[in-house]
Design an enzyme around this catalytic site. Structure first.
Site, PDB file in Angstrom:
ATOM      1  N   GLU A  81     -33.238 -24.757 -14.864  1.00 30.65           N
ATOM      2  CA  GLU A  81     -34.514 -25.142 -15.489  1.00 30.65           C
ATOM      3  C   GLU A  81     -34.991 -24.025 -16.409  1.00 30.65           C
ATOM      4  OE1 GLU A  81     -37.252 -26.889 -12.570  1.00 30.65           O
ATOM      5  OE2 GLU A  81     -38.922 -26.059 -13.693  1.00 30.65           O
TER       6      GLU A  81
ATOM      7  N   ASP B 111     -38.571 -23.199 -18.387  1.00 32.97           N
ATOM      8  CA  ASP B 111     -39.953 -23.692 -18.357  1.00 32.97           C
ATOM      9  C   ASP B 111     -40.915 -23.020 -19.308  1.00 32.97           C
ATOM     10  OD1 ASP B 111     -39.642 -25.283 -16.108  1.00 32.97           O
ATOM     11  OD2 ASP B 111     -40.131 -23.662 -14.728  1.00 32.97           O
TER      12      ASP B 111
ATOM     13  N   GLU C 251     -45.081 -23.513 -19.290  1.00 32.98           N
ATOM     14  CA  GLU C 251     -46.224 -24.206 -18.690  1.00 32.98           C
ATOM     15  C   GLU C 251     -47.492 -23.591 -19.261  1.00 32.98           C
ATOM     16  OE1 GLU C 251     -45.714 -26.008 -14.346  1.00 32.98           O
ATOM     17  OE2 GLU C 251     -45.428 -23.858 -14.356  1.00 32.98           O
TER      18      GLU C 251
ATOM     19  N   ASN D 207     -40.492 -19.493 -17.094  1.00 34.69           N
ATOM     20  CA  ASN D 207     -39.625 -19.229 -15.949  1.00 34.69           C
ATOM     21  C   ASN D 207     -38.227 -19.725 -16.279  1.00 34.69           C
ATOM     22  OD1 ASN D 207     -38.885 -18.408 -13.371  1.00 34.69           O
ATOM     23  ND2 ASN D 207     -40.210 -19.861 -12.284  1.00 34.69           N
TER      24      ASN D 207
ATOM     25  N   GLU E 138     -40.820 -15.327 -13.308  1.00 39.94           N
ATOM     26  CA  GLU E 138     -41.975 -15.651 -14.116  1.00 39.94           C
ATOM     27  C   GLU E 138     -42.366 -14.528 -15.074  1.00 39.94           C
ATOM     28  OE1 GLU E 138     -41.943 -15.536 -10.777  1.00 39.94           O
ATOM     29  OE2 GLU E 138     -42.214 -17.596 -10.073  1.00 39.94           O
TER      30      GLU E 138
ATOM     31  N   TRP F  58     -54.396 -23.836  -8.120  1.00 43.41           N
ATOM     32  CA  TRP F  58     -53.840 -22.523  -8.441  1.00 43.41           C
ATOM     33  C   TRP F  58     -53.876 -22.140  -9.927  1.00 43.41           C
ATOM     34  CZ3 TRP F  58     -49.798 -22.737 -11.897  1.00 43.41           C
ATOM     35  CH2 TRP F  58     -49.143 -23.979 -12.004  1.00 43.41           C
TER      36      TRP F  58
ATOM     37  N   ARG G  40     -43.964  -7.282  -5.039  1.00 42.58           N
ATOM     38  CA  ARG G  40     -43.437  -8.605  -4.723  1.00 42.58           C
ATOM     39  C   ARG G  40     -41.992  -8.540  -4.221  1.00 42.58           C
ATOM     40  NH1 ARG G  40     -42.782 -13.304  -9.276  1.00 42.58           N
ATOM     41  NH2 ARG G  40     -41.649 -14.803  -7.996  1.00 42.58           N
TER      42      ARG G  40
END
Ligand SMILES: *[C@@H]1O[C@H](CO)[C@@H](O)[C@H](O)[C@H]1NC(C)=O
Length: 286
Positions: A99, A101, A103, A118, A128, A193, A273
């Site tokens: 994929e 992306d 957004e 992403n 991301e 979110w 993270r």
């Protein structure tokens, strides 16, 4: 041998014809959901998606593509677009899908949209990078492009590259290059979110929310019957420089400018993270 070569050539010619014919939303896309909220207008030149309290809407490409340089012009939901997400992406099917992306996360009036990007390879994303834009994406149409060839994926905004994701399979990192993808787009409610971490909810008094599309252009390899025009290295294909395109020094300079001034999140800089260490592509030198 001659006959199989001519079959390859026939596929190649057919794919070229499809890929270069004038784009038309009626031919190139199908509305997939939204019960009338998605509309193709002006004989296929324009498309709009809308969202209200009951439903969003979406469409997908008729063709599947294996590599391409794909442009679309979008004009995003104006005013208070908090809670809305306009997704525009390429995706293959199945649990180990690939994929790519874009957004667009809405915001309250006067505050900037966030452009979220992403890349998934073999079912795994977590890559991301987010940006603000250097213009108001609700005032006019702007061109959002994906360059996807066997060496790299580049995200571009009005021709300015904002992100490059390189093929580093030689370092053991999966790269999307075997699964054909469709183009998808949708406008939906993600108030939990999307805006300022979910603190700002959708204001339904502003509904219906509308995003507009035009000037789709795909210089791409169309996947048909298990075959793609770029599958055969022996067939020279003019007009497909994008298949080997890389970023020249001026483009790299533009990308550095965009990232320095407009990138607001970068997974490769998010050490907390990834306590076990950053993903390999963040530290590998290609
Ligand atoms: C909305 O605006 C705030 C404040 O300027 C900003 O921090 C945020 O990144 C913007 N975008 C989203 C999707 O919340």
């Amino acid at each position: 041998m001659a006959s199989s070569n001519s079959i390859v050539l026939a596929f190649f010619l057919l794919a070229t014809l499809i890929a270069t014919s004038r784009a038309n939303f009626n031919n190139d896309f199908a509305i997939t959901w939204g019960d009338g909220r998605a509309k193709i207008l002006n004989n296929g030149d324009d498309l709009t998606l809308s969202l209200d309290k009951s439903s969003g809407s979406g469409f997908q490409s008729t063709n599947e593509y294996l590599f391409g340089k794909i442009d679309m012009q979008l004009k995003l939901v104006p005013g208070n677009s908090a809670g809305t997400v306009t997704a525009y992406y390429l995706s293959s099917m199945g649990p180990t899908h690939d994929e790519i992306d874009f957004e667009f996360l809405g915001n309250v009036s006067g505050q900037p949209y966030t452009l979220h990007t992403n890349v998934f390879a073999q079912g795994k994303g977590n890559r991301e990078k987010q940006f603000h834009l250097w213009f108001d994406p609700t005032k006019d149409f702007h061109t959002y492009s994906i360059l996807w060839n066997p060496q790299r994926i580049v995200f571009l905004v009005d021709g300015t590259p904002i992100r490059e994701h390189k093929n580093m399979e030689s370092k053991g990192i999966p790269f999307p290059k075997n699964q054909p993808m469709r183009i998808y787009s949708s406008l939906w409610n993600a108030e939990d979110w999307a805006t300022q971490g979910g603190r700002v909810k959708t204001d339904w008094a502003q509904a219906p929310f509308t995003a507009s599309y035009r000037n789709f252009k795909a210089d791409a390899c169309v996947w048909a019957s298990g075959s793609s025009s770029c599958g055969s290295g022996s067939v020279p294909k003019s007009g497909s420089e994008w298949l080997t395109q890389e970023l020249d020094s001026a483009s790299l300079e533009r990308m550095r400018w965009a990232q320095k001034n407009y990138m607001v999140y970068n997974y490769c800089a998010d050490l907390p993270r990834f306590p076990e260490g950053l993903p390999a592509e963040c530290t590998a030198t290609s």
